[in-house]
Scaffold this motif. Structure first.
Motif, PDB file in Angstrom:
ATOM      1  N   THR A   1       0.809  -1.228   0.000  1.00 45.98           N
ATOM      2  CA  THR A   1       0.000   0.000   0.000  1.00 45.98           C
ATOM      3  C   THR A   1       0.846   1.284   0.000  1.00 45.98           C
ATOM      4  O   THR A   1       0.288   2.379   0.072  1.00 45.98           O
TER       5      THR A   1
ATOM      6  N   ALA B   1       1.285 -10.808   6.389  1.00 47.30           N
ATOM      7  CA  ALA B   1       2.586 -10.376   6.906  1.00 47.30           C
ATOM      8  C   ALA B   1       2.463  -9.893   8.355  1.00 47.30           C
ATOM      9  O   ALA B   1       3.156 -10.391   9.251  1.00 47.30           O
TER      10      ALA B   1
ATOM     11  N   ARG C   1      -8.897 -15.883   4.792  1.00 46.24           N
ATOM     12  CA  ARG C   1      -9.572 -16.664   3.748  1.00 46.24           C
ATOM     13  C   ARG C   1      -9.563 -18.144   4.141  1.00 46.24           C
ATOM     14  O   ARG C   1      -8.697 -18.581   4.908  1.00 46.24           O
TER      15      ARG C   1
ATOM     16  N   VAL D   1       3.355   2.529  12.298  1.00 51.06           N
ATOM     17  CA  VAL D   1       4.526   1.921  12.937  1.00 51.06           C
ATOM     18  C   VAL D   1       5.733   2.869  12.907  1.00 51.06           C
ATOM     19  O   VAL D   1       5.937   3.615  11.957  1.00 51.06           O
TER      20      VAL D   1
ATOM     21  N   ARG E   1      -2.075 -14.287  -5.926  1.00 57.56           N
ATOM     22  CA  ARG E   1      -2.276 -13.781  -4.574  1.00 57.56           C
ATOM     23  C   ARG E   1      -0.949 -13.771  -3.798  1.00 57.56           C
ATOM     24  O   ARG E   1      -0.205 -14.751  -3.833  1.00 57.56           O
TER      25      ARG E   1
HETATM   26  N1  LIG Z   1      -0.346   1.440  10.151  1.00 57.52           N
HETATM   27  C1  LIG Z   1       0.781   0.778   9.961  1.00 57.52           C
HETATM   28  O1  LIG Z   1       1.802   1.110  10.555  1.00 57.52           O
HETATM   29  C2  LIG Z   1       0.821  -0.408   9.032  1.00 57.52           C
HETATM   30  C3  LIG Z   1       1.934  -1.257   9.074  1.00 57.52           C
HETATM   31  C4  LIG Z   1       1.936  -2.384   8.250  1.00 57.52           C
HETATM   32  C5  LIG Z   1       0.859  -2.641   7.409  1.00 57.52           C
HETATM   33  N2  LIG Z   1      -0.190  -1.768   7.394  1.00 57.52           N
HETATM   34  C6  LIG Z   1      -1.385  -2.059   6.552  1.00 57.52           C
HETATM   35  O2  LIG Z   1      -2.000  -3.235   7.058  1.00 57.52           O
HETATM   36  C7  LIG Z   1      -2.622  -3.960   6.018  1.00 57.52           C
HETATM   37  C8  LIG Z   1      -2.159  -5.413   6.042  1.00 57.52           C
HETATM   38  O3  LIG Z   1      -0.771  -5.465   5.712  1.00 57.52           O
HETATM   39  P1  LIG Z   1      -0.026  -6.855   5.499  1.00 57.52           P
HETATM   40  O4  LIG Z   1       1.325  -6.516   4.995  1.00 57.52           O
HETATM   41  O5  LIG Z   1      -0.184  -7.727   6.671  1.00 57.52           O
HETATM   42  O6  LIG Z   1      -0.899  -7.456   4.268  1.00 57.52           O
HETATM   43  P2  LIG Z   1      -1.050  -8.980   3.835  1.00 57.52           P
HETATM   44  O7  LIG Z   1       0.242  -9.718   3.992  1.00 57.52           O
HETATM   45  O8  LIG Z   1      -1.692  -8.951   2.484  1.00 57.52           O
HETATM   46  O9  LIG Z   1      -2.053  -9.584   4.922  1.00 57.52           O
HETATM   47  C9  LIG Z   1      -3.413  -9.263   4.981  1.00 57.52           C
HETATM   48  C10 LIG Z   1      -4.175 -10.584   5.106  1.00 57.52           C
HETATM   49  O10 LIG Z   1      -5.561 -10.312   5.378  1.00 57.52           O
HETATM   50  C11 LIG Z   1      -6.347 -11.000   4.420  1.00 57.52           C
HETATM   51  N3  LIG Z   1      -7.576 -10.270   4.166  1.00 57.52           N
HETATM   52  C12 LIG Z   1      -7.695  -8.974   3.762  1.00 57.52           C
HETATM   53  N4  LIG Z   1      -8.986  -8.659   3.597  1.00 57.52           N
HETATM   54  C13 LIG Z   1      -9.684  -9.773   3.891  1.00 57.52           C
HETATM   55  C14 LIG Z   1     -11.095 -10.095   3.896  1.00 57.52           C
HETATM   56  N5  LIG Z   1     -12.005  -9.176   3.583  1.00 57.52           N
HETATM   57  N6  LIG Z   1     -11.453 -11.333   4.242  1.00 57.52           N
HETATM   58  C15 LIG Z   1     -10.527 -12.260   4.564  1.00 57.52           C
HETATM   59  N7  LIG Z   1      -9.205 -12.027   4.579  1.00 57.52           N
HETATM   60  C16 LIG Z   1      -8.786 -10.801   4.240  1.00 57.52           C
HETATM   61  C17 LIG Z   1      -5.476 -11.035   3.188  1.00 57.52           C
HETATM   62  O11 LIG Z   1      -5.943 -11.993   2.270  1.00 57.52           O
HETATM   63  P3  LIG Z   1      -6.019 -11.568   0.704  1.00 57.52           P
HETATM   64  O12 LIG Z   1      -4.622 -11.338   0.275  1.00 57.52           O
HETATM   65  O13 LIG Z   1      -6.662 -12.747   0.042  1.00 57.52           O
HETATM   66  O14 LIG Z   1      -6.883 -10.329   0.645  1.00 57.52           O
HETATM   67  C18 LIG Z   1      -4.122 -11.374   3.799  1.00 57.52           C
HETATM   68  O15 LIG Z   1      -3.982 -12.737   4.075  1.00 57.52           O
HETATM   69  C19 LIG Z   1      -2.274  -3.213   4.728  1.00 57.52           C
HETATM   70  O16 LIG Z   1      -3.355  -2.373   4.410  1.00 57.52           O
HETATM   71  C20 LIG Z   1      -1.061  -2.376   5.113  1.00 57.52           C
HETATM   72  O17 LIG Z   1      -0.939  -1.204   4.366  1.00 57.52           O
HETATM   73  C21 LIG Z   1      -0.238  -0.666   8.188  1.00 57.52           C
END
Ligand SMILES: NC(=O)c1ccc[n+]([C@@H]2O[C@H](COP(=O)([O-])OP(=O)(O)OC[C@H]3O[C@@H](n4cnc5c(N)ncnc54)[C@H](OP(=O)(O)O)[C@@H]3O)[C@@H](O)[C@H]2O)c1
Length: 305
Positions: free
Chosen positions: A43, A157, A178, A253, A294
């Protein structure tokens, strides 16, 4: 030096290009790091800091990627605590050129030593997911042993780190995601799993801490599950729905040397497992960061073999 650059916000991730950029120079309290491995959050293209500086002036072409593992090659004026030749890992400033490059200039305080027995690829996979989970659970969520945690996206992640750290701390973890992620979430330490497409989220009962990585309707429904005194921790922006008798916290973070050291120590002694999906070279980074399939865990760009 070689770097991945972005110039066009509308083009998003497909607009990434491999280009030649000047090597960075070290400002006060900076170090220059020769990058061996780099991590990228999908993102990043949506964050204002990728496109403008702190005064909101255009800073393109900018270099994305903010996780790194590498070796210190130079120190800026006044820099203490790290030395040339030292292996390090950490989280780069959102508003400065990032880590999808051969070198980065970064404040020393954003780095921690990377022990010699931890591979650079592993080191680059930890800062964002590990620190986000740590800060969300222990600083913002004030987790207590014995409490229940709803870890959304538990095979992703951040979610896989949330699941493991909360479990180690003595929490009862319910993972979500999922259908295909059930076994992976259980392997990371969730006691139960909710398939958000097919199960009923409300069946999990009352929760002390919801760790939300999804937002929207899932977040609203999760807020309704929180026990009096509990907390909704969001990393996807301010919560739309607040628990009726609890706290809602959203945060971005930050780097923290002590926490990075705690996290890498857990990887070394086996308490924490990484969640690395794909590893690609800098030459193949644009394709790797624009996957047609994915994403499964972190994509790491190995800048040097
Ligand atoms: N604020 C902060 O400091 C910070 C830090 C790190 C990350 N983030 C944000 O946090 C979010 C997650 O990051 P990440 O790196 O962990 O992403 P990621 O590795 O893609 O993990 C997200 C997980 O949630 C699942 N998921 C998402 N929507 C879903 C739904 N509606 N139903 C079921 N499962 C769902 C995804 O599956 P699918 O891939 O199939 O959708 C994936 O397995 C991102 O938006 C990122 O920008 C924010």
């Amino acid at each position: 030096m070689k770097a991945i650059i972005v110039t066009d916000q509308a083009a998003g991730r497909p607009g990434m290009k491999l280009a030649e950029r000047p090597e960075p120079t070290a400002a006060i309290n900076d170090v220059i790091v020769r990058i061996h491995a780099s991590g990228f959050v999908p993102t990043e293209m949506e964050w204002p800091s990728t496109w403008t500086d702190r005064r909101d002036h255009d800073r393109t072409p900018s270099i994305p990627g903010h996780e790194l593992a590498g070796v210190v090659t130079a120190l800026g004026y006044g820099t203490t605590g790290l030395s040339v030749g030292q292996r390090v890992f950490g989280l780069a400033d959102w508003y400065r050129d990032g880590t999808l490059a051969e070198y980065v200039a970064i404040e020393a305080r954003n780095l921690a030593p990377l022990p010699g027995d931890v591979d650079f690829t592993v080191g680059a996979s930890l800062p964002v997911s590990g620190l986000t989970a740590w800060q969300g659970l222990f600083q913002h969520g004030r987790l207590q042993a014995g409490q229940s945690v709803l870890a959304h996206g538990a095979a992703g992640a951040v979610g896989s780190m949330v699941t493991q750290l909360a479990r180690e701390f003595g929490a009862y973890v319910i993972g979500t995601g999922r259908a295909a992620d059930r076994q992976k979430a259980l392997d990371f330490g969730a006691k139960e799993f909710v398939d958000l497409d097919n199960d009923t989220l409300e069946d999990v009962g009352r929760i002390d801490l919801v760790f939300d990585v999804i937002g929207g309707d899932i977040q609203k429904r999760s807020a309704g599950l929180i026990r009096p005194g509990g907390t909704l921790v969001s990393i996807v922006g301010p919560a739309d729905a607040r628990p009726s008798d609890g706290l809602a916290v959203d945060f971005v973070v930050e780097s923290d040397r002590t926490q990075l050291t705690e996290i890498v120590q857990r990887v070394r002694d086996g308490r924490l497992r990484t969640n690395i999906g794909n590893v690609a070279s800098l030459e193949n980074a644009v394709a790797a960061l624009n996957p047609t399939e994915r994403r499964r865990g972190n994509t790491i760009i190995r800048v040097r073999p």
